[in-house]
Write a protein that holds these residues in place. Structure first.
Motif, PDB file in Angstrom:
ATOM      1  N   TYR A  81       0.825  -1.210   0.000  1.00 54.86           N
ATOM      2  CA  TYR A  81       0.000   0.000   0.000  1.00 54.86           C
ATOM      3  C   TYR A  81       0.856   1.257   0.000  1.00 54.86           C
ATOM      4  CZ  TYR A  81      -3.606  -3.378   1.366  1.00 54.86           C
ATOM      5  OH  TYR A  81      -4.463  -4.446   1.413  1.00 54.86           O
ATOM      6  N   HIS A  82       0.198   2.374  -0.232  1.00 56.56           N
ATOM      7  CA  HIS A  82       0.920   3.640  -0.328  1.00 56.56           C
ATOM      8  C   HIS A  82       0.255   4.719   0.512  1.00 56.56           C
ATOM      9  CE1 HIS A  82       2.237   1.448  -3.963  1.00 56.56           C
ATOM     10  NE2 HIS A  82       3.396   1.964  -3.611  1.00 56.56           N
ATOM     11  N   ILE A  83       1.063   5.687   0.869  1.00 54.48           N
ATOM     12  CA  ILE A  83       0.534   6.868   1.559  1.00 54.48           C
ATOM     13  C   ILE A  83       1.067   8.102   0.861  1.00 54.48           C
ATOM     14  CG2 ILE A  83       2.409   6.890   3.286  1.00 54.48           C
ATOM     15  CD1 ILE A  83       0.146   7.933   5.267  1.00 54.48           C
ATOM     16  N   ARG A  84       0.194   9.075   0.733  1.00 52.69           N
ATOM     17  CA  ARG A  84       0.545  10.293   0.019  1.00 52.69           C
ATOM     18  C   ARG A  84       0.411  11.456   0.985  1.00 52.69           C
ATOM     19  NH1 ARG A  84      -1.893  14.090  -3.370  1.00 52.69           N
ATOM     20  NH2 ARG A  84      -0.491  14.735  -5.019  1.00 52.69           N
ATOM     21  N   CYS A  85       1.462  12.273   1.044  1.00 50.56           N
ATOM     22  CA  CYS A  85       1.432  13.419   1.945  1.00 50.56           C
ATOM     23  C   CYS A  85       0.521  14.485   1.359  1.00 50.56           C
ATOM     24  CB  CYS A  85       2.833  13.985   2.168  1.00 50.56           C
ATOM     25  SG  CYS A  85       2.802  15.446   3.241  1.00 50.56           S
ATOM     26  N   SER A  86      -0.501  14.844   2.121  1.00 55.99           N
ATOM     27  CA  SER A  86      -1.458  15.837   1.641  1.00 55.99           C
ATOM     28  C   SER A  86      -0.815  17.204   1.493  1.00 55.99           C
ATOM     29  CB  SER A  86      -2.614  15.973   2.628  1.00 55.99           C
ATOM     30  OG  SER A  86      -3.226  14.731   2.830  1.00 55.99           O
ATOM     31  N   SER A  87       0.315  17.368   2.157  1.00 54.83           N
ATOM     32  CA  SER A  87       0.937  18.681   2.135  1.00 54.83           C
ATOM     33  C   SER A  87       1.945  18.816   0.991  1.00 54.83           C
ATOM     34  CB  SER A  87       1.599  18.930   3.488  1.00 54.83           C
ATOM     35  OG  SER A  87       2.284  20.149   3.505  1.00 54.83           O
TER      36      SER A  87
END
Lengths: 138, 138
Positions: A81-87
């Motif tokens: 899975y992946h996570i994307r920095c909203s900032s």
DNA sequence: TTATGTGCAAAACATTTGCAGGAGT
DNA sequence: ACTCCTGCAAATGTTTTGCACATAA
């Protein structure tokens, strides 16, 4: 390098794959182009796009269609899975167990034949957390 | 229509929102433009893009950054999952319970502050399953 | 009345493609 | 040799933007 049938082993493909395997940053096609160009200055952007697409179709690499305008590529093909920095938009891997049981939950409520799933988390990366604290002081 | 502060209630916004609420097909910006143009023939594509973006920022609608080249929009803002047909590209809702507990699993293995997640299933829709069976006969 | 929004057109990006010459098998 | 592949450049597709005019509050 193990390639698909009907795919020739060209210098361009070799180096694209090598450069992609070097990083964990899920680069965009253009970032791969920049990386590869340092070793193959005359390579065309079209070649990079064509080959990333071909390798993704062949399962040699992963094409990520996560948030943001550009597609990203990943040399790790094992499901994860992946996570994307909203900032800042950075994309990182999330090293948690793959939740295959949710495919069944989806199959129960859908008339699709379920092939798989991908989870994209959103959050604030460590660097951006620090910047936020700094700016909160001012 | 409940809008965000500093957002005027214009005919264009009203109609974009009404047309989006009419369908469950997760249309692209261009598809929304086509829908809206039937009622407001002189609206500009830029206006559609601007307003979809603004409404998504304000939480009035949802912007989906799922597979495929174009972004899609959804009038349903309650958290829910999506499935995309690998064959025809159609996007449907998946009416299963939201798996909020996986946020904790991600938090355990990541130094991001987790804000949320989205699951995109991939599969073959009912229509494409039928077409595949037909072509398998020949 | 005045800040915001709109239509239009051009610009900015991201990606794909046609083609003549080049290279892997 | 015979395909398939590449570099280049042009085309395509999607989204954003600048600006003069229009309009909601």
């Amino acid at each position: 390098m193990e390639q698909l049938p009907n795919m020739r082993l060209t210098t361009q493909r070799q180096i694209i794959l090598e450069e992609l395997a070097k990083v964990t940053s899920h680069p965009t096609a253009n970032e791969v182009y920049d990386m590869v160009r340092k070793r193959l200055p005359r390579i065309g952007l079209g070649t990079v796009y064509r080959n990333l697409e071909l390798m993704a179709d062949g399962g040699v690499i992963l094409k990520l269609e996560v948030g943001g305008t550009q597609k990203r590529f990943d040399a790790t093909v094992e499901p994860h899975y992946h996570i994307r920095c909203s900032s800042c938009g950075k994309v990182d891997d999330v090293h948690m167990k793959v939740q295959d049981q949710i495919n069944q939950l989806a199959a129960n409520v859908s008339n699709y034949e379920i092939l798989g799933h991908h989870i994209e988390f959103s959050g604030i990366c460590h660097d951006c957390q620090i910047s936020q604290k700094k700016s909160a002081i001012n």
